[in-house]
Write an enzyme that holds these catalytic residues in place. Sequence first.
Site, PDB file in Angstrom:
ATOM      1  N   TRP A 241      -9.045 -20.520 -23.831  1.00 13.87           N
ATOM      2  CA  TRP A 241      -8.157 -20.345 -24.980  1.00 13.87           C
ATOM      3  C   TRP A 241      -7.713 -18.894 -25.142  1.00 13.87           C
ATOM      4  O   TRP A 241      -7.030 -18.569 -26.116  1.00 13.87           O
ATOM      5  CB  TRP A 241      -8.842 -20.800 -26.259  1.00 13.87           C
ATOM      6  CG  TRP A 241      -9.080 -22.276 -26.352  1.00 13.87           C
ATOM      7  CD1 TRP A 241      -8.744 -23.240 -25.447  1.00 13.87           C
ATOM      8  CD2 TRP A 241      -9.714 -22.951 -27.427  1.00 13.87           C
ATOM      9  NE1 TRP A 241      -9.137 -24.475 -25.896  1.00 13.87           N
ATOM     10  CE2 TRP A 241      -9.750 -24.327 -27.108  1.00 13.87           C
ATOM     11  CE3 TRP A 241     -10.278 -22.542 -28.622  1.00 13.87           C
ATOM     12  CZ2 TRP A 241     -10.301 -25.284 -27.940  1.00 13.87           C
ATOM     13  CZ3 TRP A 241     -10.840 -23.489 -29.455  1.00 13.87           C
ATOM     14  CH2 TRP A 241     -10.838 -24.842 -29.118  1.00 13.87           C
TER      15      TRP A 241
ATOM     16  N   LYS B  95     -12.062 -37.601 -20.975  1.00 12.51           N
ATOM     17  CA  LYS B  95     -11.160 -36.460 -20.931  1.00 12.51           C
ATOM     18  C   LYS B  95     -11.886 -35.325 -20.206  1.00 12.51           C
ATOM     19  O   LYS B  95     -13.037 -35.042 -20.497  1.00 12.51           O
ATOM     20  CB  LYS B  95     -10.777 -36.035 -22.345  1.00 12.51           C
ATOM     21  CG  LYS B  95      -9.768 -34.916 -22.401  1.00 12.51           C
ATOM     22  CD  LYS B  95      -9.360 -34.631 -23.839  1.00 12.51           C
ATOM     23  CE  LYS B  95      -8.404 -33.478 -23.926  1.00 12.51           C
ATOM     24  NZ  LYS B  95      -8.914 -32.226 -23.390  1.00 12.51           N
ATOM     25  N   ASP B  96     -11.224 -34.718 -19.259  1.00 18.20           N
ATOM     26  CA  ASP B  96     -11.711 -33.545 -18.523  1.00 18.20           C
ATOM     27  C   ASP B  96     -12.895 -33.808 -17.597  1.00 18.20           C
ATOM     28  O   ASP B  96     -13.510 -32.851 -17.121  1.00 18.20           O
ATOM     29  CB  ASP B  96     -12.050 -32.392 -19.484  1.00 18.20           C
ATOM     30  CG  ASP B  96     -10.834 -31.929 -20.269  1.00 18.20           C
ATOM     31  OD1 ASP B  96      -9.709 -32.058 -19.749  1.00 18.20           O
ATOM     32  OD2 ASP B  96     -11.012 -31.435 -21.393  1.00 18.20           O
TER      33      ASP B  96
ATOM     34  N   GLU C   7     -17.459 -29.230 -21.476  1.00 18.57           N
ATOM     35  CA  GLU C   7     -16.213 -29.626 -20.805  1.00 18.57           C
ATOM     36  C   GLU C   7     -15.867 -31.097 -20.966  1.00 18.57           C
ATOM     37  O   GLU C   7     -14.746 -31.436 -21.256  1.00 18.57           O
ATOM     38  CB  GLU C   7     -16.241 -29.256 -19.318  1.00 18.57           C
ATOM     39  CG  GLU C   7     -14.890 -29.203 -18.664  1.00 18.57           C
ATOM     40  CD  GLU C   7     -14.031 -28.049 -19.177  1.00 18.57           C
ATOM     41  OE1 GLU C   7     -12.901 -28.318 -19.620  1.00 18.57           O
ATOM     42  OE2 GLU C   7     -14.483 -26.899 -19.150  1.00 18.57           O
TER      43      GLU C   7
ATOM     44  N   ASP D 254     -15.302 -34.727 -22.438  1.00 16.67           N
ATOM     45  CA  ASP D 254     -14.963 -35.251 -23.756  1.00 16.67           C
ATOM     46  C   ASP D 254     -14.617 -36.730 -23.637  1.00 16.67           C
ATOM     47  O   ASP D 254     -14.320 -37.222 -22.549  1.00 16.67           O
ATOM     48  CB  ASP D 254     -13.751 -34.508 -24.340  1.00 16.67           C
ATOM     49  CG  ASP D 254     -13.960 -33.013 -24.403  1.00 16.67           C
ATOM     50  OD1 ASP D 254     -14.895 -32.573 -25.089  1.00 16.67           O
ATOM     51  OD2 ASP D 254     -13.193 -32.279 -23.758  1.00 16.67           O
TER      52      ASP D 254
END
Length: 189
Positions: free
Chosen positions: A61, A133-134, A119, A121
């Site tokens: 981020w 996810k991911d 990491e 999800d």
Amino acid sequence: MWSHGQLVTRREVLNDGRSWMQVPVRVVRDDDELLATYLARGAPFTFPPGDWPTDGGLHPWHGKEAWEGNGVLMLQRPGESYAIWIFWFGPEREFRGWYVNFQEPFRRTPAGYDTQDLELDVWVPLDAPWAWKDAELLEQRVHEGRFAAEQVDAIRAEGDRVAALLDAGNRWWDDAWASWTPDEGWDAA
């Protein structure tokens, strides 16, 4: 225990204990069963300097100054390796589903709490089956040096355990959290 409305610092740390991102969050609930914190719209991110285990050497981020959009509510049970994140979309704060964020169990500090994002999800939409996810990024994190191979095996095992709970319809969180709203003045912008 912290008080409702208290501002504490949520730090993301790595295996070596170094913080590579921190952000202020508001305490919604803190008791023996649940820590609920709110990441408000406009909450500023801090990225301590360092050589971080990513391809670019920066937190994913990095470059974002603050949380954008509606705030997010994070529900965490002591000792659990995941939290339930609740997002709302648009000005009407439309709720679309539950986000299971795999992370290390939170650890209290004098200023707030530490955790490590793992990491992996799971997205649990209101009107469709849940989805990973991911998951494809876990091996990359081993290559970067962020996770050890054994750690990724444990992350996947915890993911499979939680997936089995979801498949069985077992959720510990209350659907009423979907309609929760922050106290006036909690959002910075």
